[in-house]
Scaffold this active site. Structure first.
Site, mmCIF file in Angstrom:
data_model
loop_
_atom_site.group_PDB
_atom_site.id
_atom_site.type_symbol
_atom_site.label_atom_id
_atom_site.label_comp_id
_atom_site.label_asym_id
_atom_site.label_seq_id
_atom_site.Cartn_x
_atom_site.Cartn_y
_atom_site.Cartn_z
ATOM 1 N N GLY A 1 9.304 -0.372 3.233
ATOM 2 C CA GLY A 1 7.931 -0.234 3.851
ATOM 3 C C GLY A 1 6.518 -1.012 3.084
ATOM 4 O O GLY A 1 6.890 -1.483 3.853
ATOM 5 N N HIS A 2 6.496 -1.605 2.034
ATOM 6 C CA HIS A 2 6.061 -2.176 0.896
ATOM 7 C C HIS A 2 6.218 -2.753 1.374
ATOM 8 O O HIS A 2 5.387 -4.229 1.249
ATOM 9 C CB HIS A 2 6.379 -1.828 -0.243
ATOM 10 C CG HIS A 2 5.988 -0.522 -0.779
ATOM 11 N ND1 HIS A 2 6.933 0.291 -1.870
ATOM 12 C CD2 HIS A 2 4.732 -0.053 -1.288
ATOM 13 C CE1 HIS A 2 6.463 1.503 -1.710
ATOM 14 N NE2 HIS A 2 5.301 1.132 -2.226
HETATM 15 P P1 AMP Z 1 2.577 3.136 -2.810
HETATM 16 O O1 AMP Z 1 3.194 2.533 -3.686
HETATM 17 O O2 AMP Z 1 3.009 4.842 -2.102
HETATM 18 O O3 AMP Z 1 0.755 3.855 -3.099
HETATM 19 O O4 AMP Z 1 1.769 2.414 -1.059
HETATM 20 C C1 AMP Z 1 1.325 1.220 -0.650
HETATM 21 C C2 AMP Z 1 1.130 1.362 0.369
HETATM 22 O O5 AMP Z 1 2.636 0.802 1.146
HETATM 23 C C3 AMP Z 1 0.538 2.054 1.343
HETATM 24 O O6 AMP Z 1 -0.321 1.441 1.590
HETATM 25 C C4 AMP Z 1 1.843 2.730 2.045
HETATM 26 O O7 AMP Z 1 1.239 3.607 2.671
HETATM 27 C C5 AMP Z 1 2.677 1.614 2.130
HETATM 28 N N1 AMP Z 1 3.804 3.026 2.465
HETATM 29 C C6 AMP Z 1 4.410 3.628 1.764
HETATM 30 N N2 AMP Z 1 5.250 4.097 2.433
HETATM 31 C C7 AMP Z 1 5.777 3.674 3.338
HETATM 32 C C8 AMP Z 1 6.366 3.184 4.559
HETATM 33 N N3 AMP Z 1 7.712 4.463 4.762
HETATM 34 N N4 AMP Z 1 5.819 2.211 5.555
HETATM 35 C C9 AMP Z 1 5.251 1.661 5.674
HETATM 36 N N5 AMP Z 1 3.964 1.498 4.344
HETATM 37 C C10 AMP Z 1 4.537 2.502 3.739
#
Ligand code: AMP
Length: 278
Positions: free
Chosen positions: A36-37
């Protein structure tokens, strides 16, 4: 990939790139990177000349100290993933580089601060906007990439950008899922094999709702989804909301833009997910 741990060195480097006319795409993360990231990074690479990723587990957005403590921090494998994905720059500061002791922050986030995630995680969005403001100030991106996975967070950050008139454009990228439907999340590694299976109830219920959606039956559908999730062993729903996608108020029969959002504890792990209905 160049790795920076100080604001000064990163700013100087980015300034020289900017003076060559390069555009900067930015992906803020808390690490424990998954596909996702990396999909945000791929979008940043496509849409800008230089892709910058940050990894910083931001203490001010955690309302539960245990959650902060156990948040995964696999920095070596994260660096390998970013190298492999062709990231140009990683910013990986320590807490002292980002915060002075007892620093204060407050932004008027309006009613959205107290809805859904805001209600269950008091102070969370103040911490999120505090760190994203700082990161924007250091990186000065042309474009910043966020995931629809954190739907409310995207709205909150857009509000901050509008309120403070920040010179950055946000790009919102779709949710990446495991083949069985579970939304990718850094927290998934905490799920036991049993709970990993039980967690599927979130995406299954969201998909069921989309397939069975009926504007005239919103309240019943919402209750039914909440019950379906709570009926799954080891799963405890905090909220299941069918909301207006523009302001996150409860949707009504005349609402045009509709999103369903869910938060649930699966064992001890708190997961969120959502689906755009229309
Ligand atoms: P985090 O590390 O959880 O703060 O996430 C960093 C970025 O990655 C944020 O903009 C999240 O919305 C995005 N993100 C997290 N999980 C996913 C996913 N499954 N698909 C797409 N983007 C994601």
């Amino acid at each position: 990939m160049k790795i920076f741990t100080t604001k000064k060195a990163l700013s100087e480097h980015l300034e020289s790139l900017r003076s060559e006319g390069k555009t900067i795409g930015f992906v803020p993360t808390m690490g424990a990177l998954h596909d996702g990231h990396l999909s945000l990074l791929a979008a940043a690479k496509q849409e800008s000349d230089v892709a910058v990723c940050s990894i910083f587990v931001n203490p001010t957005q955690f309302n539960d100290p245990k959650d902060l403590e156990k948040y995964p921090r696999p920095i070596d494998s994260d660096i390998a993933k970013l190298e492999q994905a062709g990231c140009d720059i990683l910013f990986n500061p320590g807490v002292d580089e980002m915060y002075a002791p007892n620093e204060q922050w407050h932004l008027d986030l309006g009613e959205m601060e107290n809805l859904l995630e805001g209600k269950f995680r008091p102070g969370h969005y103040q911490g999120v906007t505090q760190v994203v403001y700082k990161l924007f100030d250091i990186v000065k991106p042309d474009l910043a990439f966020f995931g629809q996975k954190d739907y409310q967070q995207c709205m909150i950050i857009q509000r901050m950008v509008d309120l403070l008139k920040l010179p950055v454009k946000l790009a919102i990228c779709p949710i990446l899922r495991e083949p069985d439907g579970l939304a990718m999340s850094s927290r998934n590694i905490h799920l036991s094999p049993d709970n990993r299976q039980h967690a599927l109830v979130l995406s299954k219920t969201l998909n069921w709702l989309k397939d069975n959606f009926d504007l005239n039956n919103i309240d019943n559908l919402q209750q039914e989804c909440f019950n379906k999730i709570n009926a799954e062993p080891g799963v405890h729903a905090e909220y299941f909301e069918i909301a207006n996608g523009d302001n996150l108020h409860p949707a009504v029969a005349s609402t045009k833009s509709i999103v369903a959002l869910v938060a649930a504890k699966v064992g001890n792990t708190r997961l969120i997910d959502n689906i755009i209905i229309s």
